[in-house]
Design a protein around this motif. Structure first.
Motif, PDB file in Angstrom:
ATOM      1  N   ILE A  45      -8.937   0.638   1.042  1.00  0.00           N
ATOM      2  CA  ILE A  45      -7.491   0.803   1.153  1.00  0.00           C
ATOM      3  C   ILE A  45      -7.180   2.291   1.152  1.00  0.00           C
ATOM      4  CG2 ILE A  45      -5.267   0.420   0.023  1.00  0.00           C
ATOM      5  CD1 ILE A  45      -6.380  -2.106   1.255  1.00  0.00           C
ATOM      6  N   ASN A  62       0.849  -1.183   0.000  1.00  0.00           N
ATOM      7  CA  ASN A  62       0.000   0.000   0.000  1.00  0.00           C
ATOM      8  C   ASN A  62       0.889   1.238   0.000  1.00  0.00           C
ATOM      9  OD1 ASN A  62      -1.912   1.980   0.422  1.00  0.00           O
ATOM     10  ND2 ASN A  62      -2.654   1.165   2.359  1.00  0.00           N
ATOM     11  N   ALA A  72      -3.169   0.545  -3.301  1.00  0.00           N
ATOM     12  CA  ALA A  72      -2.728  -0.848  -3.282  1.00  0.00           C
ATOM     13  C   ALA A  72      -2.016  -1.174  -4.588  1.00  0.00           C
ATOM     14  CB  ALA A  72      -3.923  -1.769  -3.093  1.00  0.00           C
ATOM     15  N   PRO A  91      -0.286   5.910   2.059  1.00  0.00           N
ATOM     16  CA  PRO A  91      -1.564   6.093   2.740  1.00  0.00           C
ATOM     17  C   PRO A  91      -1.611   7.383   3.555  1.00  0.00           C
ATOM     18  CG  PRO A  91      -0.247   4.470   3.878  1.00  0.00           C
ATOM     19  CD  PRO A  91       0.501   4.828   2.627  1.00  0.00           C
ATOM     20  N   ASN A 109      -0.178  -4.002   4.358  1.00  0.00           N
ATOM     21  CA  ASN A 109      -1.297  -4.420   5.201  1.00  0.00           C
ATOM     22  C   ASN A 109      -1.381  -5.934   5.281  1.00  0.00           C
ATOM     23  OD1 ASN A 109      -2.801  -1.710   3.687  1.00  0.00           O
ATOM     24  ND2 ASN A 109      -2.733  -1.826   5.920  1.00  0.00           N
ATOM     25  N   LEU A 149      -9.133  -6.317   7.288  1.00  0.00           N
ATOM     26  CA  LEU A 149      -7.777  -5.897   7.615  1.00  0.00           C
ATOM     27  C   LEU A 149      -7.438  -6.243   9.052  1.00  0.00           C
ATOM     28  CD1 LEU A 149      -7.499  -2.317   6.029  1.00  0.00           C
ATOM     29  CD2 LEU A 149      -6.319  -4.381   5.267  1.00  0.00           C
ATOM     30  N   GLU A 163      -7.102  -0.202  -5.766  1.00  0.00           N
ATOM     31  CA  GLU A 163      -8.045  -0.740  -4.789  1.00  0.00           C
ATOM     32  C   GLU A 163      -7.942  -2.261  -4.732  1.00  0.00           C
ATOM     33  OE1 GLU A 163      -9.775   1.100  -2.818  1.00  0.00           O
ATOM     34  OE2 GLU A 163      -9.539   3.047  -3.782  1.00  0.00           O
TER      35      GLU A 163
END
Length: 441
Positions: free
Chosen positions: A429, A45, A433, A48, A56, A65, A409
């Protein structure tokens, strides 16, 4: 000439020792305890929060998650084997080694340059890294985090590892334009891919060019990738030809697939080329070779069009007509237990926006229940997505579900309907991703 080779070898060995001596950076010891999950998936990821990245952890039994995540700079591709996972970073010159049991990054060794591709041996002991800008393939020992091998390969972009990990094929950008190693041998690398014997590379630090052209003028085959023929020394080479700008004396070169036996690397056996519409990725299943790619934008017939072609692996003859798929750059395909090929592309041409604000994206799902006559589904996605690039697909063992990363995503696909699941709650997310891999059986 031999003297020059000896000097070059000594320099390469010295460089490898120097790089190994740079050491590896280990993470802090105050990492959270393992999650205790029985079926885990890792999702890289990017960005973020505050331009940092994470990997993750997803509970692949419940599709949620985990609270724990692994810090990373700009993680992209993830590969796993033998209880070890390697995480490619697109922002810094390092690769992270993640211990699946401890759920922590044990080493983050410094590389010679930012990586463009990684593969991991089946036993999980070695990660091989392609570094395009400085022209090296390096090996990292996952038990120590030390760079053990540095092999020069010009403009290396992609790596393909043999089933048992004894042979590594390295593919460069624009092979027909590669300069030779010295003025006395200017054509040695034209139309070539590179073979690395992983057992001897630690002492030789050399790759063997396997040249597809026989004359001094490059034919423009542009070897792009390969599919091993259930063997350590035999592979089908995917030549993207005109689809990657390949030409011979100004005439576009037809994309092709070519069988090569490199049991004797110094004199590899080259098979005849079988013409296909396009060739940048492939997969072998039950004696059939499935090849996908996109034609040149300047092709006389079907320009800039994606195709899937089935070829008999035994005879290298076409097993049926080509089937149209999404366009773009196809770099992987994944076979599911339901006889579906999930074919991912990037930089595709999305379909028109529909009344429900959806449009076809870069994912093609090919039903190969009838192997020589695939039928194709192109799922629709929300038209509000930033992009539609498909960067990773991971079928989940023991379930009728595949995790698909597209447009940054994470989507959950129902393998029985070839569509996004209507029974699994989507995960948001926060970031972008890129990669996905299952690390448990």
């Amino acid at each position: 000439m031999n003297g020059k080779k000896s000097v070059l070898s000594i320099l390469m060995i010295g460089l490898a020792v120097l790089l190994a001596g740079c050491g590896s950076s280990a993470p802090p010891s105050n990492t959270p305890p393992p999650t205790g999950l029985k079926k885990r998936v890792l999702v890289s990821n990017q960005q973020p929060v505050a331009s940092t990245g994470v990997v993750n952890i997803v509970d692949a039994q419940k599709d949620v998650l985990a609270a724990k995540a692994i810090s990373a700079s700009a993680p992209t591709k993830i590969v796993t084997a033998g209880g070890q996972t390697a995480i490619l970073d697109s922002n810094v010159a390092q690769v992270s080694i993640f211990d699946n049991t401890q759920e922590t990054v044990t080493f983050a060794p410094q590389l010679a340059d930012i990586a463009t591709d990684i593969v991991i041996t089946p036993d999980g002991k070695t990660v091989w890294v392609a570094e395009r800008n400085n022209g090296f393939v390096q090996a990292v020992d996952t038990a120590t985090g030390i760079v053990t091998v540095s092999v020069p390969v010009p403009s290396v972009r992609r790596l393909v590892l043999s089933p048992n990990g004894s042979q590594l094929l390295a593919f460069s950008d624009n092979p027909q334009g590669l300069p030779g190693p010295n003025p006395q041998n200017p054509d040695a690398f034209k139309d070539a891919f590179f073979l690395i014997d992983t057992a001897t590379a630690i002492t030789t630090h050399q790759a063997t060019p396997v040249r597809l052209s026989t004359g001094s003028v490059a034919t423009g085959d542009q070897p792009f990738s390969a599919v091993f023929n259930n063997s350590e020394t035999q592979a089908f080479i995917l030549n993207c030809g005109s689809g990657c700008g390949g030409s011979n004396a100004g005439t576009p070169t037809q994309p092709s697939v070519q069988f090569v036996d490199f049991t004797n690397p110094a004199a590899p056996a080259l098979g005849a080329r079988t013409a296909v519409p396009a060739a940048t990725t492939g997969l072998l299943n039950n004696g059939n070779l499935y090849i996908a790619g996109t034609t040149s934008p300047r092709a006389a017939v079907s320009p800039a069009t994606g195709f899937l072609q089935v070829v008999s692996a035994a005879s290298l003859t076409l097993a049926g007509p080509p089937v149209q798929i999404t366009d773009g750059l196809h770099t992987f395909m994944v076979l599911t237990p339901t006889n579906r090929l999930y074919i991912g592309s990037q930089q595709c041409t999305p379909g028109p926006v529909q009344a429900d604000n959806t449009r076809a994206g870069c994912l093609t799902i090919a039903n190969i229940t009838s192997p020589t006559a695939p039928t194709v589904t192109v799922p629709v996605e929300s038209s509000f997505r930033q992009d539609f690039d498909v960067t990773a697909v991971q079928p989940i063992s023991g379930r009728n579900v595949a995790y698909v990363v597209q447009g940054g995503e994470l989507d959950f696909f129902d393998l029985s309907t070839d569509a996004v699941s209507t029974t699994i709650t989507p995960i948001d997310i926060v970031g972008k991703a890129v990669g996905v891999v299952q690390i448990d059986p």
